[in-house]
Design an enzyme around this catalytic site. Structure first.
Site, short mmCIF file in Angstrom:
data_model
loop_
_atom_site.label_atom_id
_atom_site.label_comp_id
_atom_site.label_asym_id
_atom_site.label_seq_id
_atom_site.Cartn_x
_atom_site.Cartn_y
_atom_site.Cartn_z
N SER A 1 0.84 -1.22 0.00
CA SER A 1 0.00 0.00 0.00
C SER A 1 0.86 1.26 0.00
O SER A 1 0.59 2.23 -0.71
CB SER A 1 -0.89 0.03 1.25
N ARG B 1 -14.24 -6.54 -10.55
CA ARG B 1 -14.37 -5.91 -9.22
C ARG B 1 -15.15 -4.59 -9.30
O ARG B 1 -15.10 -3.90 -10.32
CB ARG B 1 -12.97 -5.69 -8.62
N ASP C 1 -6.84 -7.89 4.61
CA ASP C 1 -6.01 -8.71 3.73
C ASP C 1 -5.46 -9.95 4.44
O ASP C 1 -4.88 -10.83 3.80
CB ASP C 1 -4.85 -7.89 3.18
N LYS D 1 -12.73 -9.00 -3.38
CA LYS D 1 -11.27 -8.89 -3.49
C LYS D 1 -10.82 -9.54 -4.81
O LYS D 1 -11.65 -9.77 -5.68
CB LYS D 1 -10.60 -9.52 -2.26
N ARG E 1 -13.00 -14.11 -1.76
CA ARG E 1 -12.18 -14.77 -0.73
C ARG E 1 -13.04 -15.45 0.33
O ARG E 1 -12.58 -16.42 0.96
CB ARG E 1 -11.22 -13.77 -0.07
C1 S3P Z 1 -5.62 -1.16 -0.01
C2 S3P Z 1 -6.82 -1.14 0.60
C3 S3P Z 1 -7.63 -2.35 0.86
C4 S3P Z 1 -6.78 -3.61 0.74
C5 S3P Z 1 -5.91 -3.60 -0.47
C6 S3P Z 1 -4.98 -2.41 -0.46
C7 S3P Z 1 -4.91 0.12 -0.24
O1 S3P Z 1 -8.67 -2.43 -0.09
O2 S3P Z 1 -7.60 -4.75 0.73
O3 S3P Z 1 -5.14 -4.78 -0.54
O4 S3P Z 1 -3.70 0.12 -0.51
O5 S3P Z 1 -5.57 1.17 -0.14
P1 S3P Z 1 -10.06 -1.62 0.14
O6 S3P Z 1 -9.70 -0.20 0.21
O7 S3P Z 1 -10.90 -1.91 -1.05
O8 S3P Z 1 -10.64 -2.19 1.40
#
Ligand code: S3P
Length: 439
Positions: free
Chosen positions: A25, A129, A323, A350, A354
């Site tokens: 992230s 998605r 995650d 996701k 999942r």
């Molecule tokens: C992320 C936010 C999450 C996470 C993804 C990375 C990010 O998703 O599941 O792997 O970097 O902002 P969501 O914002 O859809 O919950």
């Protein structure tokens, strides 16, 4: 799809120190924010994985100069020169975000203030998605999408320099949605506010000020005040706690093990898995050793934990483990009693569904797992055994591939995993990192 990969079990307990690659992230944000900024940013410790490469590729198509190279530790470092006040160039073709939801959704906010016309697309999984969660608030700010009602990529985006600042109540806790709105807000006139039903990860709120954007961040509310011209910054990316979670779970399940993962992000919005494992009776401990900007980092140590018991994760905490649920589900499968993950509905959208994939995989090894509403229940068995050569399908999802691998490796039997190569999305060196701990 390739043949199923055969994953061999651990021959010895795990011990010693480990490092995991840069946080996914934070790496995405470092690359993307540097691309938006005026001037040259210096980045280090950036994760080299397929997802982050998708971000690097699309910002290059939009005119940013990305000069990141692999160093001896496998991470990417170097410079990104952003488009700054000039804005992005009209891309030469569709912006293919591959498997990366973060790239696609953050890009929508980045493109919002510019009059380029960009087709955003991705691989088969990403094109399934939901995207309406992002396009809806951006349309309120004045951005055009074609088709306007589309919930799926490919989508064409046409931004506007006359963005309206908005206050938006997000229907779900999603850092990807929050970030898109905040990034658009950087160039909107006035204060853009995003309210969330539960706190999602806050890397954007912590990193934007480094690029010169005044940001406030409270629990469940974030604001930016624009218009601001972002300036270049220097960012060092700490290790990814989501990758560390696989190593910790392996140590917790593998008899005689004791490991420490060093230099990993300890942002509380990401360490929900540590808190959850503690509540299950696991021997796990995190300790802060420093901070990069406002991001804390430190070590997470975990040891074999023979007396695990089920626990309940409340919906308000779900985003902090979003995650990690697949790997936590494997630990729950070894715990006495029932574990419940409340408010787990986001798992359905996701990289694959999942929720269903966890229930199906656990059914293969005779563990009861079921859903009721948005809650996921797992009835554990401390005496759980896994039959040799059982086959799991990752469904092309990196976190599922690593989850089933850890299950088999700790169970002392070889397992087969279809689509194991998907680990390259977030943790290409996953097997080497585990094998190094066996020595
Ligand atoms: C992320 C936010 C999450 C996470 C993804 C990375 C990010 O998703 O599941 O792997 O970097 O902002 P969501 O914002 O859809 O919950």
């Amino acid at each position: 799809m390739s043949d199923a990969a055969a994953i061999q079990p651990f021959a010895r307990p795990l011990s010693g120190d480990a490092r995991v690659p840069g946080d996914k992230s934070i790496s995405h944000r470092a690359v993307l924010f540097a691309a938006m900024a005026e001037g040259t940013s210096h980045l280090e410790g950036v994760l080299d994985s397929e997802d982050v490469r998708s971000s690097m590729k699309v910002v290059s198509q939009l005119g940013a100069q990305v000069n990141l190279e692999k160093g001896p530790d496998g991470s990417l470092s170097g410079t990104v020169t952003g488009w700054g006040a000039a804005g992005p160039v009209q891309p030469d073709g569709p912006l293919d975000c591959g498997n990366s939801g973060t790239t696609a959704r953050l890009l929508m906010g980045m493109l919002a203030p510019w009059e380029v016309e960009a087709v955003i697309t991705g691989d088969e999984s990403l094109c399934r998605r939901p995207m309406r969660r992002n396009t809806a608030p951006l349309m309120k700010m004045g951005v055009q999408f074609e088709p306007a009602e589309a919930d799926h990529l490919p989508i064409t985006e046409i931004g506007t320099p006359n963005l309206r600042a908005i206050t938006y109540d997000a229907p779900m806790a999603s850092a990807q949605l929050k970030t898109a709105v905040l990034l658009a807000g950087v160039r909107a006139q006035g204060t853009t506010t995003l309210n969330e039903p539960a706190p999602s990860r806050n890397h954007t709120e912590l990193m934007l000020p480094e690029f010169g954007v005044p940001t406030t961040a409270g629990t469940r509310v974030a604001t930016v005040t624009g218009p601001v011209l972002m300036h270049a910054s220097d960012i060092a990316v700490p290790g990814d706690p989501s990758s560390a979670a696989f190593l910790c779970a392996a140590a917790i399940l593998m008899r005689g093990s004791s490991i420490c993962v060093q230099d990993v992000s300890l942002n509380p919005a990401r360490t929900g898995f540590v808190r959850t494992l503690e509540r299950m009776g696991a021997k796990i401990e995190d300790a802060r050793t420093g901070a990069e900007g406002k991001e804390p980092y430190g070590s997470i140590c975990a040891s074999y934990s023979p007396s695990l018991h089920g626990c309940e994760v409340p919906a308000q905490h779900f985003a902090s483990i979003v995650d990690e649920v697949p790997i936590l589900a494997i630990v729950a499968a070894h715990a006495k009693g029932v574990t419940v993950f409340k408010g787990a509905g986001e798992l359905r959208v996701k990289e694959t569904d999942r929720l269903q994939a966890i229930m199906d995989g656990l059914e293969t090894i005779g563990v009861d797992a079921w859903e009721e509403g948005d809650n996921l229940y797992i009835e554990g068995d401390p005496d759980l055994t896994v039959a040799p050569d059982v086959e799991f399908d990752s469904r092309g999802d990196h976190r599922l591939a690593m989850t089933w691998a850890v299950l088999g490796m700790c169970a002392g039997v070889p397992v087969k995993i279809r689509g194991f190569e998907s680990i390259a999305i977030s943790f290409p060196g996953f097997l080497d990192a585990l094998r190094a701990l066996e020595a």
